[in-house]
Every structure is written in C-alpha cells, then in structure tokens.
Design a protein around this motif. Structure first.
Motif, PDB file in Angstrom:
ATOM      1  N   THR A 232       1.026  -1.125  -0.050  1.00  0.00           N
ATOM      2  CA  THR A 232       0.066   0.004   0.247  1.00  0.00           C
ATOM      3  C   THR A 232       0.848   1.303   0.050  1.00  0.00           C
ATOM      4  N   THR A 350      -6.763  -6.175   5.355  1.00  0.00           N
ATOM      5  CA  THR A 350      -7.536  -4.946   5.293  1.00  0.00           C
ATOM      6  C   THR A 350      -7.030  -4.026   6.467  1.00  0.00           C
ATOM      7  N   THR A 353      -3.783  -2.337   5.238  1.00  0.00           N
ATOM      8  CA  THR A 353      -3.914  -1.095   4.369  1.00  0.00           C
ATOM      9  C   THR A 353      -4.303  -0.087   5.274  1.00  0.00           C
ATOM     10  N   LEU A 354      -5.166  -0.168   6.040  1.00  0.00           N
ATOM     11  CA  LEU A 354      -5.427   1.153   6.828  1.00  0.00           C
ATOM     12  C   LEU A 354      -4.150   1.529   7.898  1.00  0.00           C
ATOM     13  N   ALA A 358      -2.368   5.415   7.680  1.00  0.00           N
ATOM     14  CA  ALA A 358      -2.123   6.098   8.937  1.00  0.00           C
ATOM     15  C   ALA A 358      -0.652   6.417   9.306  1.00  0.00           C
TER      16      ALA A 358
END
Length: 398
Positions: A232, A350, A353-354, A358
């Motif tokens: 990412t 998931t 990715t977050l 951040a």
C-alpha cells in the motif's frame, strides 16, 4: 474420499497452478484500468475506485460462502461449474453498459474467482502424503504469478484493445480451463454428507476445536497485514523524493515479489520432511530482518529491492507452512479450513492497508517500516505464546 483419484502427475499439478493463477488474476485486472473506465463512462475517479472494492468484496464473500461447498459436493463438477460462472461474469464485465452494471459484474467475478481456494485444497487432497507440501507450494506459486502479473497483463491488453478486451479474454480463459479440467480432473467425492447450513456452522466449531488452525489464522492475518502495509505504501515512497518514479516504473517493482514463486515449492518440501516449525521460525525472523532493509530503502534503491525480495520470500514461505499445517488436520474439511484461514488472512490485509495509510500520514516511510517491524515481532510473539501447539489428534466438528 476419492473414488478414482490417481497420484498427482506433473502435468496435472501444472494445470492446477495455471488455474489458480489465471483465476486469482481476475481480482487484479481492474486496478490499472480505473482511469480508462472512469473516462469511458464519464464517471469521477472516486467512483471508479469502488470497482476495486466490489471485486475484493465479492472474493471475501466467495471465501465465506462458496469455498465450503468443496466439502459437500464432488470437486470436479463443482470446479467446472464455478469456472463456467466465472467466464459468464467476465463476459458481463466486458459488455457492461454502465458503471453500476460493471460494479455488479465485478462483484460476481470476485465471488466466483474464489474457486482458486477450492483448487488449492484439492491439490493437497490429490497429493500423496509425502509430497503434499511440495504440491501445494507449486500450485501457490501459480497463484502468486497471477496476483503479481495481472496488472501488467491487463495494462498491456488495454493498450492494444481497450479495457473491455481484458475482461473478454479473461472470461474466455476461464471457459477454456473449465473444459480442460472437466477432462483432466479425477472425480473426488466428499468424505461426508452434511447440509450446507451445518457446514457453515461447523467452521466456527473447527476454529474452536483446532488450536493449530487458530494459531495459523493469527499468523496468516499478521503476515497479510504486513504484505498490505508494504504494497500500500510503496507506491507513495517511490512517487516521492528521492525517487519520483512514474506509475509504469512503480509497477515493475512487483516483479521483485516473484521471488516468492521460487521459495513456495521449497517451503513445501521442507514441510513434507517434518521441518515445518523450524522453517516457520526462520521465515518469521526473515520478515523482521527484511523490514530493516526496507527501512533503509527510503534513500537506497539497492536496499529497497533487496528488502522486497527477502520480505516476499519470507511471507510466501510462511503462507505455505501455514497451509501445509492446516491441511494436515482434517482431510474431510479442507474447504472449511480454507475458509477460516483465508477469511482471517484477508481481514489482516484490510488492517494492514489502514495501518499503512495512517503510518504514512504520521511519519512517512519510517512510520510504515516501524509498523512492519511491529507486525513481524508480533508474529514471533504469537508463535512463542503457542509453542506447545502441535498437530495433535483432531476433534470431530459437527
């Protein structure tokens, strides 16, 4: 278990690897095509981004509700029918008249492409016990090539004939594979006959009853979180100073990830020889070490590429080790074991990715690298906390 299943031949293993790679590639074709699709429909780019969400959401639904059917139905018939449905979904994408129609078609394409996770445990089931890990490793190598090569293939085809041709050819390939597998696969009947609802409920029972499964679900989720964290954020790193690379060059960095193709069969052979836990520890340590190189990659291209190669070797080796361990638990429930493991795996992705987004906002590539190291150390902590867990006797899950 099987009525007339022969030992796996090299040709059949190669065909299963091709099937996994081609099928999982359906999930990634749309990624480099978003701008062209948005322009074609006159839609904003933000709306086009929902197309990626649709195909990924469909895949998770397929993992949860389609893959368990492998334990309930004759495998060859199931795989052929789902591949035919995947071909129809690809055709629907190719002729979609609107963005909304394409969203629905991509949801269906993602759902049916989960057939790849029916093929992997089938390969394990057909393999002799002493070659199971190696066979799974080879099939997973095909899957990895599909994941890493799909974007490049889609971009090249779209340059020649537009984005619709990508999905038309992908659907045609699914139909060809369905016809070939109908002749090449042996009949593989389920070991037990239980209702579909009971099979879904038994997944939770399997998770409760099998400590090895819980352990590998946790390790798999952490590994995929790390994988998503890297891939990412790396585009942000490469597009920024000091690199300032364009999208085409950034896409080429995915080729470094093909190193995982080399380690997958080797990791499988090690698992077959009873060295699963030892090599798992080694792969987890390599993940942490690779993030040291990746961190230095903020200013060093050589360190960055070396870190990607080492990281992908470790992640793919760990993944094969996890799959070998869970497939050894209950031959009659490999579809449901796959569902439990892969749903956990994608949920971890998931989270990664977050976390990457951040961390980049807070401290750029240094923050991303710290997240990666923390994930690697947490995997080692999980393994240490569960060190007494082995592939003991299974407890019947109904």
């Amino acid at each position: 278990m099987t009525a007339d299943a022969p030992r796996t031949s090299r040709r059949l293993v190669a065909l299963l690897a091709l099937t996994c790679g081609a099928t999982v590639a359906n999930l990634w074709y749309v990624t480099p095509l978003l701008n062209e699709i948005a322009d074609g429909f006159g839609a904003p780019q933000a709306a086009a981004g929902l197309l990626v969400t649709a195909v990924q959401a469909g895949y998770v639904l397929g993992l949860a509700f389609l893959v368990p059917l492998a334990d309930l139905h004759e495998r060859r018939r199931l795989i052929v029918r789902v591949l035919a449905a995947t071909a129809l979904a690809g055709a629907a994408c190719a002729v979609a008249p609107s963005m909304a129609a394409l969203l629905v078609a991509l949801l269906a394409l993602g759902l049916t492409s989960a057939v790849a996770q029916i093929v992997v445990p089938l390969a394990s089931l057909l393999a002799a016990p002493g070659e199971r890990g190696q066979v799974v490793g080879i099939v997973m190598s095909g899957l990895l090539v599909g994941v890493l090569g799909a974007r490049t293939v889609a971009g090249g085809i779209a340059e020649l004939g537009g984005w619709r041709l990508v999905f038309a050819l992908g659907g045609a390939l699914m139909l060809v594979l369905a016809l070939v597998l109908r002749r090449a696969l042996p009949r593989v009947e389920p070991a037990e006959r239980i209702p579909y609802g009971a099979a879904l409920r038994s997944i939770a029972t399997l998770v409760r009853a099998e400590p090895v499964l819980r352990q590998r679900m946790a390790l798999g989720a952490i590994a995929m979180a790390g994988f998503s964290t890297l891939w990412t954020a790396i585009a942000l790193l490469l597009g920024d100073a000091p690199y300032h690379y364009g999208e085409g060059v950034i896409g080429l960095f995915g080729l470094a990830g093909l190193a995982g193709v080399l380690i997958a069969p080797v990791a499988g052979r090690w698992a077959d020889r009873g060295h699963g836990r030892t090599v798992l520890v080694a792969f987890l340590v390599l993940v942490v070490a690779s993030w040291g190189l990746l961190a230095a990659g903020r200013t060093s291209l050589v360190a960055l590429i070396a870190g990607i190669v080492l990281f992908d070797l470790a992640i793919q080796g760990q993944h094969i080790s996890n799959q070998s361990a869970i497939y050894a638990l209950r031959p009659e429930a490999r579809g449901r074991l796959t569902t439990a493991y892969m749903v956990s795996y994608f949920l971890g992705g998931t989270v990664g990715t977050l976390a990457a987004a951040a961390a980049w906002e807070l401290d750029g590539w240094t923050g991303v690298s710290l997240v990666g190291v923390a994930l690697g150390l947490s995997a080692l902590a999980v393994l240490a906390a569960t060190r007494r867990i082995g592939a003991g006797a299974a407890v019947t899950a109904r």
